[in-house]
Design an enzyme around this catalytic site. Structure first.
Site, PDB file in Angstrom:
ATOM      1  N   GLU A 176     -16.028  -4.048   4.456  1.00 62.85           N
ATOM      2  CA  GLU A 176     -15.462  -5.161   3.945  1.00 62.85           C
ATOM      3  C   GLU A 176     -16.560  -6.399   3.947  1.00 62.85           C
ATOM      4  O   GLU A 176     -16.268  -7.534   4.621  1.00 62.85           O
ATOM      5  CB  GLU A 176     -14.223  -5.544   4.696  1.00 62.85           C
ATOM      6  CG  GLU A 176     -13.154  -4.552   4.873  1.00 62.85           C
ATOM      7  CD  GLU A 176     -12.132  -5.081   6.016  1.00 62.85           C
ATOM      8  OE1 GLU A 176     -12.038  -5.889   6.770  1.00 62.85           O
ATOM      9  OE2 GLU A 176     -11.134  -4.075   5.946  1.00 62.85           O
ATOM     10  N   ASN A 218     -17.337   0.757   2.275  1.00 68.83           N
ATOM     11  CA  ASN A 218     -15.828   0.799   2.627  1.00 68.83           C
ATOM     12  C   ASN A 218     -15.078  -0.653   2.446  1.00 68.83           C
ATOM     13  O   ASN A 218     -15.601  -1.634   2.910  1.00 68.83           O
ATOM     14  CB  ASN A 218     -15.499   1.446   3.662  1.00 68.83           C
ATOM     15  CG  ASN A 218     -14.011   1.867   4.044  1.00 68.83           C
ATOM     16  OD1 ASN A 218     -13.549   2.497   3.227  1.00 68.83           O
ATOM     17  ND2 ASN A 218     -13.264   1.456   4.945  1.00 68.83           N
ATOM     18  N   HIS A 254      -4.831   0.367   1.686  1.00 65.05           N
ATOM     19  CA  HIS A 254      -3.533   0.114   2.338  1.00 65.05           C
ATOM     20  C   HIS A 254      -2.599  -0.667   1.448  1.00 65.05           C
ATOM     21  O   HIS A 254      -2.446  -1.676   1.120  1.00 65.05           O
ATOM     22  CB  HIS A 254      -3.820  -0.895   3.455  1.00 65.05           C
ATOM     23  CG  HIS A 254      -4.622  -0.389   4.494  1.00 65.05           C
ATOM     24  ND1 HIS A 254      -3.927   0.798   5.538  1.00 65.05           N
ATOM     25  CD2 HIS A 254      -5.937  -0.667   4.905  1.00 65.05           C
ATOM     26  CE1 HIS A 254      -5.066   0.926   6.312  1.00 65.05           C
ATOM     27  NE2 HIS A 254      -6.029   0.193   5.928  1.00 65.05           N
ATOM     28  N   GLU A 282      -8.227   5.066   4.000  1.00 66.79           N
ATOM     29  CA  GLU A 282      -7.077   4.637   4.837  1.00 66.79           C
ATOM     30  C   GLU A 282      -5.819   4.375   4.463  1.00 66.79           C
ATOM     31  O   GLU A 282      -5.212   3.499   4.739  1.00 66.79           O
ATOM     32  CB  GLU A 282      -7.723   3.288   5.496  1.00 66.79           C
ATOM     33  CG  GLU A 282      -9.022   3.121   6.171  1.00 66.79           C
ATOM     34  CD  GLU A 282      -9.427   1.690   6.579  1.00 66.79           C
ATOM     35  OE1 GLU A 282      -8.691   0.719   6.938  1.00 66.79           O
ATOM     36  OE2 GLU A 282     -10.686   1.417   6.827  1.00 66.79           O
ATOM     37  N   ASP A 284      -2.118   4.192   3.637  1.00 65.94           N
ATOM     38  CA  ASP A 284      -0.860   4.205   3.932  1.00 65.94           C
ATOM     39  C   ASP A 284       0.244   3.460   2.992  1.00 65.94           C
ATOM     40  O   ASP A 284      -0.599   2.340   2.317  1.00 65.94           O
ATOM     41  CB  ASP A 284      -0.565   3.918   5.350  1.00 65.94           C
ATOM     42  CG  ASP A 284      -1.140   2.217   5.728  1.00 65.94           C
ATOM     43  OD1 ASP A 284      -1.677   1.731   4.434  1.00 65.94           O
ATOM     44  OD2 ASP A 284      -1.473   1.975   6.884  1.00 65.94           O
TER      45      ASP A 284
HETATM   46  C1  XIL Z   1      -7.267  -1.182  12.464  1.00 66.03           C
HETATM   47  C2  XIL Z   1      -6.342  -0.131  13.299  1.00 66.03           C
HETATM   48  O1  XIL Z   1      -5.427   0.569  12.649  1.00 66.03           O
HETATM   49  C3  XIL Z   1      -5.718  -1.069  14.559  1.00 66.03           C
HETATM   50  O2  XIL Z   1      -5.336  -0.220  15.565  1.00 66.03           O
HETATM   51  C4  XIL Z   1      -6.866  -2.150  15.051  1.00 66.03           C
HETATM   52  O3  XIL Z   1      -5.999  -2.941  15.955  1.00 66.03           O
HETATM   53  C5  XIL Z   1      -7.410  -2.852  14.112  1.00 66.03           C
HETATM   54  O4  XIL Z   1      -8.082  -1.994  13.145  1.00 66.03           O
HETATM   55  N1  XIL Z   1      -9.111  -1.785   7.739  1.00 66.03           N
HETATM   56  C6  XIL Z   1     -10.140  -1.002   8.451  1.00 66.03           C
HETATM   57  C7  XIL Z   1      -9.396  -0.407   9.887  1.00 66.03           C
HETATM   58  O5  XIL Z   1     -11.135  -0.664   8.002  1.00 66.03           O
HETATM   59  O6  XIL Z   1     -10.474  -0.340  10.662  1.00 66.03           O
HETATM   60  C8  XIL Z   1      -8.411  -1.242  10.467  1.00 66.03           C
HETATM   61  O7  XIL Z   1      -7.798  -0.557  11.503  1.00 66.03           O
HETATM   62  C9  XIL Z   1      -7.313  -1.448   9.282  1.00 66.03           C
HETATM   63  C10 XIL Z   1      -7.838  -2.330   8.211  1.00 66.03           C
END
Ligand code: XIL
Length: 372
Positions: A176, A218, A254, A282, A284
């Site tokens: 990020e 990422n 996400h 990641e 979902d």
């Molecule tokens: C999130 C986790 O899922 C949570 O449990 C934690 O509280 C915060 O981080 N982007 C990312 C991940 O790169 O590391 C994040 O994970 C979600 C968003």
């Protein structure tokens, strides 16, 4: 640099400034909220082929060691379906280091041991991230000039990657670095204290710490922000030109049940055009509206089917858009709906439900993979 390349960079930079408007950052942690126990029916067409066999690339989940230890059904799904794992939180700086040069690897090592016992790949997440809740206190209060910050960053990367050498195949080196409008994120201690080249410095340190590890950049939001995906593509090209050892692009994904296949394909295409590996890192699919959540939303068959379509679109787009040699894999951000980071309002973002049964989403993924 060739003339063609200069034109390409200029064009992408232009696109960056004309890109779509910033959307709310949905990467924050969420407190626990109301839950819903009703589950729409499991898929009508069960499949015997687990995801890792249906796919031609690794399929993984972000894991929590406590659940691996104490929740047999959770561990069983991972063993059956996955051949790649990521630590959801345990390899973040705040989890690994409580003071400079002091490390606690126990929980991360549990995930690594589980993966080794079950023949799974481990993807490391994450070495360098701006987020406040991922940074240890000692970094937030670190006093030193630019050289001191660089030395501290290099030391951290060296120590962590040395510990996991030979066990963690790949790393998100930087997470990020960009805003949704394509500009560099400046609310970042690394940017503030080192400058933009914290990115190059981190990748160089990672390469010298572990010459075998596959190194990723990422980020999220590239499916809704054209400006962001172009900015990332431009930076990756520039890094390659400078000889920075970046080997892969991680797209968090996400996404929501409304995300279109066109947007998914555009994001994947921009990443694939770098020529590097592409990791959906990641995944979902939110059912509730993350920007305006309904606290009373119920999980219906209609919503479950919309989610199924989004999951299916992602896996189809990955197959159609990313050339096979660049398909690093797809990783879900969790396993089942009872253990997701999207919990401050009701949601059901994962392919398995609260009873660990495969959802319509799972069936959609299988359809896209050709498993059924
Ligand atoms: C999130 C986790 O899922 C949570 O449990 C934690 O509280 C915060 O981080 N982007 C990312 C991940 O790169 O590391 C994040 O994970 C979600 C968003």
């Amino acid at each position: 640099m060739t003339v063609k390349k200069i034109y390409a960079l200029a064009f992408c930079t232009l696109l960056m400034f004309c890109g779509c408007k910033a959307k709310e950052d949905n990467s924050g942690a969420r407190p626990k909220g109301p839950t819903d126990t009703e589950e729409p029916g499991a898929p009508e067409t069960p499949t015997d082929k687990p995801l890792k066999e249906a796919a031609t690339y690794p399929v993984g989940s972000a894991l929590t060691p406590g659940l691996l230890r104490n929740d047999q059904q959770y561990a069983d799904i991972v063993k059956r379906e996955m051949n790649s794992v990521t630590a959801e939180n345990e390899m973040k700086m705040v989890a690994l280091s409580s003071a400079r040069g002091t490390y606690t690897f126990d929980k991360a090592d549990e995930i690594v041991a589980f993966a080794a016992d079950n023949g799974m790949r481990v993807h490391g997440h994450v070495l360098v991230w701006y987020r406040e809740d991922a940074l240890p206190g000692w970094v937030k209060t670190f006093a030193g000039d630019r050289d001191a910050w660089i030395a501290m960053l290099e030391e951290y990367i060296r120590d962590v990657m040395t510990h996991f050498k030979g066990k963690v195949a790949s790393w998100d080196v930087v997470n990020e670095a960009f805003n949704d409008d394509g500009t560099w994120r400046t609310d970042c201690v690394w940017y503030q204290n080192i400058g933009q080249d914290y990115m190059d410095i981190a990748f160089a340190a990672a390469r010298s710490a572990d010459p075998e590890a596959i190194l990723f950049y990422n980020d999220y939001g590239t499916e809704y922000s054209e400006a962001k995906r172009n900015a990332i593509a431009v930076e990756i090209e520039a890094m390659k030109f400078r000889g920075v050892p970046v080997q892969g692009v991680g797209l968090q994904m996400h996404i929501s049940r409304h995300t279109t296949k066109n947007n998914l394909a555009a994001s994947l295409r921009a990443a694939a055009e770098t020529g590097l590996l592409v990791h959906v890192s990641e995944l979902d699919v939110a059912i509730n509206d993350i920007n305006n959540p309904d606290p009373n939303l119920a999980y219906t068959q209609t919503l479950a089917n919309e989610q199924k379509a989004a999951y299916k679109a992602l896996f189809e787009a990955y197959k159609e858009t990313v050339p096979a040699p660049q398909q690093f894999g797809v990783t879900f951000w969790g396993v089942d709906d009872n253990h997701s980071w999207l919990t401050n309002y009701p949601d059901w973002p994962l392919p398995f439900d609260r009873n660990y049964e495969p959802k319509p989403a799972y069936e959609g993924i299988q359809e896209a993979l050709g498993g059924i």
